[in-house]
Design an enzyme around this catalytic site. Structure first.
Site, PDB file in Angstrom:
ATOM      1  CG  HIS A 161       6.122  -2.245  -6.153  1.00  0.00           C
ATOM      2  ND1 HIS A 161       5.862  -1.393  -5.244  1.00  0.00           N
ATOM      3  CD2 HIS A 161       5.354  -1.690  -7.511  1.00  0.00           C
ATOM      4  CE1 HIS A 161       5.089  -0.252  -5.834  1.00  0.00           C
ATOM      5  NE2 HIS A 161       4.687  -0.673  -6.831  1.00  0.00           N
ATOM      6  CB  CYS A 249       9.492   2.254  -1.808  1.00  0.00           C
ATOM      7  SG  CYS A 249       8.791   2.045  -0.047  1.00  0.00           S
TER       8      CYS A 249
HETATM    9  C1  CIR Z   1       1.166   1.486  -2.866  1.00  0.00           C
HETATM   10  O1  CIR Z   1       0.402   0.835  -2.580  1.00  0.00           O
HETATM   11  O2  CIR Z   1       1.387   2.054  -3.897  1.00  0.00           O
HETATM   12  C2  CIR Z   1       1.958   2.483  -1.427  1.00  0.00           C
HETATM   13  N1  CIR Z   1       0.909   2.033  -0.355  1.00  0.00           N
HETATM   14  C3  CIR Z   1       3.249   1.559  -1.174  1.00  0.00           C
HETATM   15  C4  CIR Z   1       4.208   1.491  -2.189  1.00  0.00           C
HETATM   16  C5  CIR Z   1       5.721   1.153  -1.860  1.00  0.00           C
HETATM   17  N2  CIR Z   1       6.376   1.549  -2.896  1.00  0.00           N
HETATM   18  C6  CIR Z   1       7.412   0.695  -3.237  1.00  0.00           C
HETATM   19  O3  CIR Z   1       7.709  -0.375  -2.437  1.00  0.00           O
HETATM   20  N3  CIR Z   1       8.153   0.982  -4.235  1.00  0.00           N
END
Ligand code: CIR
Length: 254
Positions: A161, A249
């Protein structure tokens, strides 16, 4: 001071099967839960009133609540996550957010993850990534315009991201992982580069009490920020980082 809320979502046992970009780490839900509880305690200590969205065992990644929404001005944009397995996460987050803000949605074929969106002053920055596509950026641009914000799209090269690599730390300063995003379009911001020995380990979250949560796994970048006058508070979120999460997140700050 006005009440500020933080939406959070506890770690489910199914976190052991969370999405991971590289490798197959053995994720420990108990360890992640303990680290998440500590993270929530820091938000509460900084003055946020925590609102908990129930966890969902059918959604291994639901602790990463930021991806389900992006707040732009007075509107909560309910996303359509780029990973199909994460799309069921948004319903309960939308319900929770509707108690605080007007909500609107990102619609098919657009995809947006909240981890690709941040706002500084009157500009919304959006990562063009594996999770957020051009249709998503176009829909966000229209919503941002209605709210009086401009939008800058930022190419994300080799990470998940935008906020995996570009972290607002307060005012108009961002910490950037070198070579990870289209840095040219960030020209209006003050850039501090992440230490080269800590690549992608730094994450930061500025809190309302003037402190800056940082990741304990990035001590050198944190020291640079302290020397620049920030008030970093390092915390250990290593198990959540193992699933590609950062500090932004795990909450939606309102
Ligand atoms: C994913 O791959 O979607 C999750 N394991 C990690 C998401 C992390 N989100 C973020 O940094 N906003």
């Amino acid at each position: 001071m006005a009440i500020k809320h933080a939406l959070v979502r506890p770690v489910p046992d199914s976190f052991a099967r969370a999405l991971v970009r590289h490798g197959e780490p053995l994720l420990d839900p108990s360890k992640a839960r303990a680290q998440h509880v500590d993270y929530c305690a820091h938000l509460a200590a900084a003055g946020y009133v925590l609102a908990e969205v129930p966890t969902d065992e059918a959604c291994p990644d639901c602790v990463f609540i930021e991806d389900a929404a992006a707040v732009i001005g007075s509107v909560a944009v309910i996303t359509r996550p780029g990973a199909p397995t994460r799309r069921p996460e948004v319903g309960p987050v939308a319900t929770a957010l509707s108690h605080y803000l007007t909500t609107t949605t990102i619609d098919e074929p657009a995809t947006v993850d909240g981890g690709d969106v941040f706002t500084l002053e009157d500009t919304v920055y959006v990562g063009r990534s594996q999770r957020t596509n051009q249709e998503g950026i176009d829909q966000l641009r229209a919503i941002a315009g209605q709210q009086g914000f401009g939008l800058i799209a930022v190419g994300v090269y080799d990470t998940l991201h935008l906020k995996s690599a570009v972290l607002p730390v307060g005012d108009t300063t961002v910490v950037v992982t070198p070579g990870s995003v289209e840095e040219e379009v960030l020209a209006g911001l003050r850039l501090i580069h992440e230490d080269s020995t800590e690549r992608y380990r730094f994450s930061g979250l500025p809190l309302r009490n003037g402190t800056l949560l940082t990741t304990a796994s990035a001590p050198r970048t944190t020291a640079t920020l302290a020397a620049a006058g920030y008030r970093p508070v390092p915390i250990d979120v290593s198990e959540l980082q193992a699933a590609d999460g950062g500090l932004t997140c795990m909450s939606i700050l309102l």
